[in-house]
Design a protein around this motif. Structure first.
Motif, PDB file in Angstrom:
ATOM      1  N   VAL A  75       0.855  -1.180   0.000  1.00 28.04           N
ATOM      2  CA  VAL A  75       0.000   0.000   0.000  1.00 28.04           C
ATOM      3  C   VAL A  75       0.895   1.236   0.000  1.00 28.04           C
ATOM      4  O   VAL A  75       0.489   2.310   0.434  1.00 28.04           O
ATOM      5  CB  VAL A  75      -0.945  -0.002   1.233  1.00 28.04           C
ATOM      6  CG1 VAL A  75      -2.089   0.942   1.034  1.00 28.04           C
ATOM      7  CG2 VAL A  75      -1.500  -1.382   1.469  1.00 28.04           C
ATOM      8  N   ILE A 131       1.191  -2.612   5.838  1.00 31.50           N
ATOM      9  CA  ILE A 131       1.310  -1.415   6.669  1.00 31.50           C
ATOM     10  C   ILE A 131       2.738  -0.880   6.616  1.00 31.50           C
ATOM     11  O   ILE A 131       2.956   0.334   6.566  1.00 31.50           O
ATOM     12  CB  ILE A 131       0.917  -1.718   8.127  1.00 31.50           C
ATOM     13  CG1 ILE A 131      -0.497  -2.269   8.183  1.00 31.50           C
ATOM     14  CG2 ILE A 131       1.066  -0.485   8.982  1.00 31.50           C
ATOM     15  CD1 ILE A 131      -1.552  -1.260   7.909  1.00 31.50           C
ATOM     16  N   TRP A 134       3.353   1.230   3.682  1.00 31.37           N
ATOM     17  CA  TRP A 134       2.672   2.518   3.809  1.00 31.37           C
ATOM     18  C   TRP A 134       3.484   3.465   4.691  1.00 31.37           C
ATOM     19  O   TRP A 134       3.666   4.630   4.366  1.00 31.37           O
ATOM     20  CB  TRP A 134       1.276   2.291   4.417  1.00 31.37           C
ATOM     21  CG  TRP A 134       0.390   3.495   4.357  1.00 31.37           C
ATOM     22  CD1 TRP A 134       0.684   4.742   3.893  1.00 31.37           C
ATOM     23  CD2 TRP A 134      -0.956   3.552   4.777  1.00 31.37           C
ATOM     24  NE1 TRP A 134      -0.393   5.568   4.000  1.00 31.37           N
ATOM     25  CE2 TRP A 134      -1.431   4.862   4.540  1.00 31.37           C
ATOM     26  CE3 TRP A 134      -1.834   2.612   5.337  1.00 31.37           C
ATOM     27  CZ2 TRP A 134      -2.722   5.250   4.851  1.00 31.37           C
ATOM     28  CZ3 TRP A 134      -3.120   3.013   5.637  1.00 31.37           C
ATOM     29  CH2 TRP A 134      -3.559   4.309   5.407  1.00 31.37           C
ATOM     30  N   VAL A 135       3.976   2.918   5.822  1.00 30.14           N
ATOM     31  CA  VAL A 135       4.766   3.761   6.711  1.00 30.14           C
ATOM     32  C   VAL A 135       6.025   4.263   6.002  1.00 30.14           C
ATOM     33  O   VAL A 135       6.409   5.427   6.129  1.00 30.14           O
ATOM     34  CB  VAL A 135       5.151   3.003   8.001  1.00 30.14           C
ATOM     35  CG1 VAL A 135       6.065   3.850   8.863  1.00 30.14           C
ATOM     36  CG2 VAL A 135       3.906   2.628   8.776  1.00 30.14           C
ATOM     37  N   ILE A 136       6.658   3.371   5.242  1.00 31.43           N
ATOM     38  CA  ILE A 136       7.851   3.778   4.496  1.00 31.43           C
ATOM     39  C   ILE A 136       7.526   4.945   3.573  1.00 31.43           C
ATOM     40  O   ILE A 136       8.273   5.925   3.490  1.00 31.43           O
ATOM     41  CB  ILE A 136       8.401   2.591   3.672  1.00 31.43           C
ATOM     42  CG1 ILE A 136       9.002   1.549   4.608  1.00 31.43           C
ATOM     43  CG2 ILE A 136       9.454   3.065   2.677  1.00 31.43           C
ATOM     44  CD1 ILE A 136       9.366   0.258   3.912  1.00 31.43           C
TER      45      ILE A 136
END
Lengths: 361, 234, 287
Positions: A75, A131, A134-136
């Motif tokens: 994501v 997740i 996405w955080v990256i």
């Protein structure tokens, strides 16, 4: 197209071609040719629309390769779109490059980012992986927003002397008797056409090779794949890096055309992940035809309803939910089930050669 | 007749595991199902217990067609299973594993925590311990106790000797009479043929998804069992 | 820059993040469901509370008590009618369905309430402060933190002392064998989501009173919630609190160095923990 196998007297070969796929191949080549000469016949806004379609299609095919074929549900591909675009801007603004070759800088930057992020992401499985990606992407966005030379949080534009002197634009303008701005759009469009075509061709080639079989095996059952000698890690790295590179190139190209960038736009989850996922899922995940159907549908919906703002987006969201619940193989899945068509056939069929010493046929 | 299967067939995808199996179980009886690996014994139990769903008429319990009911409905009606491989809940302690056996809410006719601890005293000592830290034999006791906690009318035991040392197996089977005495009717699936023949009133042998032999242990010969188990000379 | 002050603020902030995360920890722990709409559900809860405050003219706490059972029912329905259909071996369907739900929710809220920033009026609570042994803390953050602890204690009581809790844990371990005990996994899942919605509503109350909110802030709350859950480890509610606190402290410390670095610091702390411990700090459930 076929491989020979020996089995105590009977000869088998592996075939993937279908009658429909033969027609599809010829049609695709014809469409490609038409695509190239299109600017001679249509206006600037059509070219811009085509650019949008082709770039979104490329992003969708790459995400499909990653998630649909590779089983890596990310994501966070917007990280590569954004970084590719920003690296291109950096190449132009800081190194004085022409925007066209700077696109390559974008791809390479994305590839380089994929290396450490891959190390991190591959320690995670399934939902954690999603997740994590996405955080990256968020981290990259926040870091880039600190880069003051490229506009910081508000962003920046490509300088006029860069946009005014892009290679080939002059010749294109003369060829089609259009002004510079329109010629730039045509150049971007051609690049998008080349990018989309080579991405699709590349993915199809990959899946037709042994590597592609290995990829599907890893996606379906990693332990089983490893037990038959598939280097699962290498496969996952290969698709992750390739997808990052392609996404970076596409991001850079998109922002050459836009000529103006900001962190929120370049790293937008909505534009580069939500829409992409929608296109792949509604079209049909895990097939090459799927994203093609998906982008066509998406473009139609976008053209007709985008003015309705949030109602439109809400409907998209609901459509995505309904598709996943009731037609998980997307529109192409429904079509393919009814008709049995495979335009980009991947199913390998074992065919018994009834002629001894038989020929391909 | 408490339980019967009628022409029970079962598939795993395209693979057919059972080809029209008929067995019966009367109240108070203990029957054993023996057969080689892959013969379909576990599939049979999974079909009866509701883990695998079939057509309604294929399984009849207390005269009613239950073949299409899920496991949670069947345990409430009185069919409990000790699953293959024990399948204890790692997040639950020994006592909690036993307690969850009573979740379905059937009337506690005989079996409650105390009764299970009387049957398997070692579990009382280990009651607070995580269930997975027990030895194989002790885990089997927990699994059996857990199934008993629902006070079932029919107890299905799937390969309870699997992976256990012979002396432990003997110990566990030594408790069978006590369980029988409370009125449970039992279906035992076993690879340990000797043990199965010792406790059962009747035996079924399965091979490749079909019943190949049936009868009372006292009436059937070693040779018959051998032939039914492995098949006649290929 | 008083370090102790910063750390205390960080701990209290962690309480808020733990509240965001507790509901998620519940559903993720029991059914491995990644609900990408979780943050948007919190925002929706805030709007719901705001609605009752403005339309019925009641105190936010009363509005919360009205909103909570509605959210409970919504959660049950959501799981029962939609999310239960997506559960299985493939992680893609729940991910994509909840993604679609997130987009749909955000835009529904946008249509209903516009993009304007709103706030739940907290009255005196917003500015009241308390002196804790030399450090002055806001009353609201303190209440938030204490609520987080209360919620976690309550949930743990539920998990470890009740029949339902045993059923939750058993289903989390092995849904098929849980069925053999008479547990209906699908009903358990719906109950779990319903309960998590109660926590979501409480989190919404504190979110709404603490700062401005608008329909678009859901995804960021989701990320903080997930980071807290993942740092803490699957199946551990106290771990989730620890995760929230770690992120909270990282954010306040980062912000004290440079306000623009607040969110980034939280993410970096998350990534560091994940590199060192991919399964989190205190994993309890079995992956």
């Amino acid at each position: 197209m076929s491989a020979r196998l020996q089995n105590s007297g009977n000869k088998y070969r592996v075939e993937t071609r279908t009658r429909v796929s033969g027609i599809a191949l010829v049609t695709s080549l014809a469409l490609l040719v038409i695509g190239f000469v299109l600017p001679a016949f249509v206006g600037r806004s059509v070219i811009q629309d085509m650019f949008f379609i082709l770039t979104m299609l490329t992003l969708a095919q790459l995400w499909n390769m990653l998630a649909g074929f590779g089983g890596l549900v990310s994501v966070g591909q917007q990280a590569f779109v954004g970084l590719g675009a920003y690296a291109m801007f950096a190449g132009v603004i800081l190194l004085g490059l022409d925007p066209v070759p700077a696109i390559l800088v974008g791809g390479i930057a994305a590839l380089l980012l994929a290396i450490p992020t891959g190390f991190f992401a591959f320690r995670l499985q399934g939902a954690y992986f999603a997740i994590g990606t996405w955080v990256i992407a968020e981290v990259v966005r926040l870091l880039v927003a600190q880069w003051k030379t490229l506009g910081g949080g508000t962003g920046t534009s490509l300088p006029r002397d860069a946009t005014g002197n892009i290679m080939f634009v002059g010749q294109i303008g003369d060829l089609f008797s259009v002004r510079d701005a329109a010629a730039r759009d045509i150049l971007a469009y051609w690049l998008a056409l080349i990018l989309a075509a080579s991405t699709i061709a590349g993915i199809y080639w990959l899946l037709r090779t042994k590597r592609g079989l290995a990829l599907s095996a890893v996606r379906d059952n990693m332990e089983a794949a490893k037990s038959v000698g598939v280097d699962a890690q290498a496969m996952r790295w290969f698709v992750y890096l390739t997808a990052a590179f392609g996404t970076g190139l596409t991001g850079a190209l998109i922002y050459v055309q836009k000529a103006r960038i900001s962190p929120d736009a370049a790293f937008s989850v909505q534009d580069w992940t939500a829409y992409v996922i929608f296109i792949v899922v509604i079209g049909g995940i895990g097939t090459i035809e799927g994203p093609i159907v998906g982008i066509i549908l998406f473009y139609i919906l976008q053209s007709l309803f985008a003015d309705y703002g949030s109602w439109y987006l809400m409907a998209l969201g609901i459509l995505g939910i309904l598709t996943m619940l009731f037609a998980p193989n997307g529109i192409w899945g429904l079509i393919s089930k009814r008709t049995g068509w495979q335009l980009f056939p991947l199913q390998r069929r074992l065919i018994l050669d009834t002629n001894t010493g038989g020929k391909n046929g | 007749m408490l339980l019967e299967t009628r022409d029970l067939t079962a598939f795993y995808g395209d693979f057919q595991a059972l080809f029209g199996v008929n067995i019966t179980l009367d109240e108070g009886e203990t029957i054993a199902i023996i057969g080689a690996n892959g013969a379909g014994k576990t599939t049979l139990l999974r079909s009866i217990s509701g883990v695998l769903e079939n057509s309604a008429d294929m399984v009849k319990f207390e005269g009613k067609s239950v073949g299409d009911m899920p496991a949670d409905a069947l345990v409430t009606r009185g069919i409990a299973m000790v699953p293959e491989g024990r399948k204890l809940f790692p997040s639950l302690s020994v006592e909690e594993n036993l307690m969850i056996g009573a979740y379905c809410g059937r009337a506690a006719k005989h079996w409650n925590l105390d009764a299970v601890y009387e049957l398997f005293p070692i579990l009382r000592e280990k009651s607070r311990v995580p269930s997975t830290s027990l030895s194989g034999g002790q885990q089997q006791m927990v699994a059996i106790g857990r199934a008993l906690m629902s006070n079932p009318r029919v107890l299905l035991c799937d390969e309870i000797s699997l992976g256990l040392a012979p002396v432990v197996i003997k110990d566990i089977y030594a408790n069978m009479p006590k369980i029988k005495a409370t009125g449970a009717s039992i279906v035992i699936v076993e690879q340990d043929v000797g043990q199965a023949l010792k406790v059962a009133d009747r035996v079924y042998c399965m091979m490749e998804g079909r019943i190949s032999l049936t009868g009372r242990p006292s009436e059937i010969t070693r040779e018959q069992v051998h032939a039914a188990y492995f098949g006649a000379a290929a | 820059m008083n370090l102790i002050d910063t750390v205390v603020q960080g701990i209290l902030l962690g309480g808020l993040y733990a509240l965001f995360a507790a509901g998620l920890s519940l559903t993720f722990g029991i059914m491995r469901l990644v609900n990408l709409a979780h943050g948007d559900l919190i925002v929706m809860g805030a709007y719901l509370i705001l609605l009752f405050v403005t339309v019925l003219g009641v105190h936010p706490l009363a509005a919360f008590l009205i909103a909570a059972p509605l959210m409970f029912g919504l959660g049950f329905g959501l799981q029962h009618f939609i999310l239960n259909r997506t559960l299985g071996k493939d992680i893609l369907p729940p991910l994509l369905v909840t993604f679609g739900l997130s987009i749909a929710l955000q835009n529904l809220l946008l249509q209903g309430f516009s993009a304007d920033s709103r706030k739940i009026p907290g009255g005196a609570l917003e500015t009241a402060s308390v002196n804790l042994g030399g450090v002055t803390v806001g009353l609201l953050p303190l209440m938030t933190f204490l609520s987080a602890i209360l919620v976690i204690v309550a949930l743990n009581q539920l998990f470890y002392r009740t029949s339902l809790g045993r059923a939750f844990r058993a289903t989390s371990d092995d849904p098929v064998t849980a069925g053999l005990m008479g547990i209906k996994p699908k009903t358990i899942f719906a109950q779990a989501t319903a309960i998590s919605m109660l926590v979501v509503t409480l989190a919404a109350l504190y979110l709404g009173m603490r700062a401005n909110f608008d329909p678009s802030i859901g995804p960021a709350r989701l990320i903080y919630a997930f980071e807290a859950v993942i740092i803490g480890g699957l199946g551990s509610l106290w771990g989730t609190l620890a995760g929230g606190i770690i992120i909270g402290i990282a954010q306040t410390v980062g912000a004290s160095i440079n306000p623009e670095w607040q969110i980034l610091s939280g993410h970096i702390a998350f990534l560091i923990v994940l590199i060192l411990r991919p399964r989190g700090l205190f994993p309890r459930a079995y992956d």
